[in-house]
Design a protein around this motif. Structure first.
Motif, PDB file in Angstrom:
ATOM      1  N   PHE A   1       0.669  -1.348   0.047  1.00 51.10           N
ATOM      2  CA  PHE A   1       0.108  -0.010   0.149  1.00 51.10           C
ATOM      3  C   PHE A   1       0.883   1.352   0.025  1.00 51.10           C
ATOM      4  CE2 PHE A   1      -2.629   3.251   1.995  1.00 51.10           C
ATOM      5  CZ  PHE A   1      -3.607   3.504   1.040  1.00 51.10           C
ATOM      6  N   LEU A   2       2.057   1.143   0.673  1.00 55.38           N
ATOM      7  CA  LEU A   2       2.786   2.401   0.638  1.00 55.38           C
ATOM      8  C   LEU A   2       3.403   2.983  -0.712  1.00 55.38           C
ATOM      9  CD1 LEU A   2       5.375   1.815   3.594  1.00 55.38           C
ATOM     10  CD2 LEU A   2       3.290   3.203   3.509  1.00 55.38           C
TER      11      LEU A   2
ATOM     12  N   ARG B   1       1.351   3.555  -3.012  1.00 56.41           N
ATOM     13  CA  ARG B   1       0.388   4.454  -3.178  1.00 56.41           C
ATOM     14  C   ARG B   1       0.408   5.990  -2.959  1.00 56.41           C
ATOM     15  NH1 ARG B   1      -5.577   1.551  -3.678  1.00 56.41           N
ATOM     16  NH2 ARG B   1      -4.797  -0.669  -4.294  1.00 56.41           N
ATOM     17  N   LEU B   2       1.554   6.100  -1.944  1.00 52.31           N
ATOM     18  CA  LEU B   2       1.776   7.371  -1.603  1.00 52.31           C
ATOM     19  C   LEU B   2       2.467   8.066  -2.552  1.00 52.31           C
ATOM     20  CD1 LEU B   2       3.016   6.807   2.092  1.00 52.31           C
ATOM     21  CD2 LEU B   2       0.702   7.574   1.242  1.00 52.31           C
ATOM     22  N   ILE B   3       3.299   7.221  -3.576  1.00 56.41           N
ATOM     23  CA  ILE B   3       3.918   7.771  -4.634  1.00 56.41           C
ATOM     24  C   ILE B   3       2.937   7.658  -6.048  1.00 56.41           C
ATOM     25  CG2 ILE B   3       5.797   7.424  -6.382  1.00 56.41           C
ATOM     26  CD1 ILE B   3       7.263   5.968  -4.024  1.00 56.41           C
TER      27      ILE B   3
ATOM     28  N   GLY C   1      -0.439   7.361  -6.120  1.00 55.65           N
ATOM     29  CA  GLY C   1      -1.783   7.740  -6.174  1.00 55.65           C
ATOM     30  C   GLY C   1      -2.448   6.724  -5.127  1.00 55.65           C
ATOM     31  N   LEU C   2      -3.494   7.422  -4.101  1.00 50.31           N
ATOM     32  CA  LEU C   2      -4.007   6.734  -3.257  1.00 50.31           C
ATOM     33  C   LEU C   2      -5.352   5.768  -3.761  1.00 50.31           C
ATOM     34  CD1 LEU C   2      -4.270   9.084  -0.188  1.00 50.31           C
ATOM     35  CD2 LEU C   2      -2.820   7.142  -0.466  1.00 50.31           C
ATOM     36  N   ARG C   3      -6.009   6.334  -4.526  1.00 53.08           N
ATOM     37  CA  ARG C   3      -7.278   5.823  -5.162  1.00 53.08           C
ATOM     38  C   ARG C   3      -7.133   5.182  -6.579  1.00 53.08           C
ATOM     39  NH1 ARG C   3     -12.438   9.093  -2.783  1.00 53.08           N
ATOM     40  NH2 ARG C   3     -11.937   9.104  -0.384  1.00 53.08           N
TER      41      ARG C   3
ATOM     42  N   ARG D   1      -1.649   7.832 -10.457  1.00 51.41           N
ATOM     43  CA  ARG D   1      -1.396   9.146 -10.831  1.00 51.41           C
ATOM     44  C   ARG D   1      -0.619   9.238 -11.979  1.00 51.41           C
ATOM     45  NH1 ARG D   1       1.390  10.373  -6.403  1.00 51.41           N
ATOM     46  NH2 ARG D   1      -0.684  11.198  -5.331  1.00 51.41           N
TER      47      ARG D   1
END
Length: 324
Positions: A52-53, A55-57, A59-61, A64
């Motif tokens: 999950f980490l 997604r900080l790079i 895009g969360l949902r 990006r």
């Protein structure tokens, strides 16, 4: 232009070829006509959205960067007004992740500082297989100090892109190298100069009783105490990839305590794309000290199949996407 895009996290089934506008370079950017690109573990993690980490790079949902691909090799088509190092027609290669990925497409824009001139001795496929894996290999082995002749070095995850290049670089300096991976990759690793091989499905390298001057781990997931056991006094452990949870916390909090008294050092390598190291990769290639290990090449339209093969974990070296 044609590009391979995805709009939600998941399996390679999410990857679809679409027509999108050719990007326009900003003042400090270069427009590159992509001839070849290659798959890295970062692409795989961003496709899945796991751990999950990432997604900080990414895009969360939702993603990006809808076009993956960090490693590219191609020809400069246009340059921004502030770019002085390149001009149209130059053959270049590099890791463009800091510019937002985008390599699995016919054209991509990237900051000029992330690119270097491709050696005429390299094919575009060979050049595309080198940037991220090669820079991680060079910088990982230099973490905590350069490799010295005669040092005992262990590479965990040695059969992939980073490992095969780190093996060749360490052997060019005169180190004794132990490689950890699947037994099916041993012939390839020995052909590249490996002195010893360990099948990770049979033995845990931290419990063999052997100790090393440097351990470079591409898929670290054991405890800090395990890695300390595999190091000689004064030895170093560098983590490139692997567990993003408890081990990451241990590395940040406990590594200094473990280093006290024994001189052993454990840490997470900080990655820095730069032209100087790309030029070194070119030099090592030209002098025969380094070769690009390419398992398979796929056309752009079959990028999803390339990712499916990458996900098997059986890849020897790199997978290259032939774009044009």
């Amino acid at each position: 232009m044609k590009a391979i895009r995805y709009h939600r996290y998941g399996s390679p089934d999410q990857l679809q070829m679409q027509e999108i506008p050719i990007p326009v370079p900003k003042d400090d950017e270069v427009l590159v006509k992509v001839h070849a690109a290659s798959i890295n573990s970062w692409d795989w993690d961003l496709l899945l959205g796991k751990p999950f980490l990432v997604r900080l790079i990414g895009g969360l949902r939702k993603p990006r960067c809808p076009v993956l691909g960090a490693d590219v090799a191609g020809t400069v088509e246009a340059v921004g007004k502030n770019v002085r190092d390149f001009r149209p027609g130059d053959e270049v290669f590099g890791d463009i992740a800091e510019s937002g990925f985008g390599g699995f497409a016919e054209y991509v824009v990237a900051k000029g500082k992330l690119l270097a001139r491709k050696s005429p001795a390299m094919s575009f496929a060979q050049a595309a297989a080198l940037p991220q894996a090669g820079l991680l290999a060079l910088q990982g082995l230099r973490h905590f100090g350069p490799v010295q002749p005669g040092q005992r070095i262990l590479l965990n995850g040695a059969g992939g892109g980073v490992g095969t290049l780190a093996l060749q670089y360490a052997k060019s300096i005169g180190a004794e190298v132990t490689c950890v991976d699947l037994a099916s990759k041993f012939d390839m690793l020995r052909g590249l100069g490996a002195d010893h091989c360990i099948d990770y499905t049979v033995a845990d390298y931290t419990r063999t009783g052997q100790q090393y001057d440097k351990v470079l781990d591409v898929i670290a997931h054991r405890s800090v105490a395990d890695y300390k056991r595999a190091l000689r006094p004064g030895g170093t452990f560098s983590m490139i990839g692997g567990s993003m949870g408890w081990l990451l916390f241990q590395m940040m909090v406990l590594s200094k305590l473990i280093s006290a008294g024994s001189g052993r050092k454990l840490g997470i390598m900080g990655y820095r794309p730069n032209r100087e190291d790309l030029d070194l990769l070119s030099h090592l290639f030209e002098t025969g000290q380094l070769q690009a290990v390419i398992d398979r090449e796929y056309p752009l339209a079959e990028t999803a199949d390339a990712f499916r093969y990458f996900g098997t974990g059986k890849v020897k070296g790199k997978i290259v996407i032939a774009v044009s």
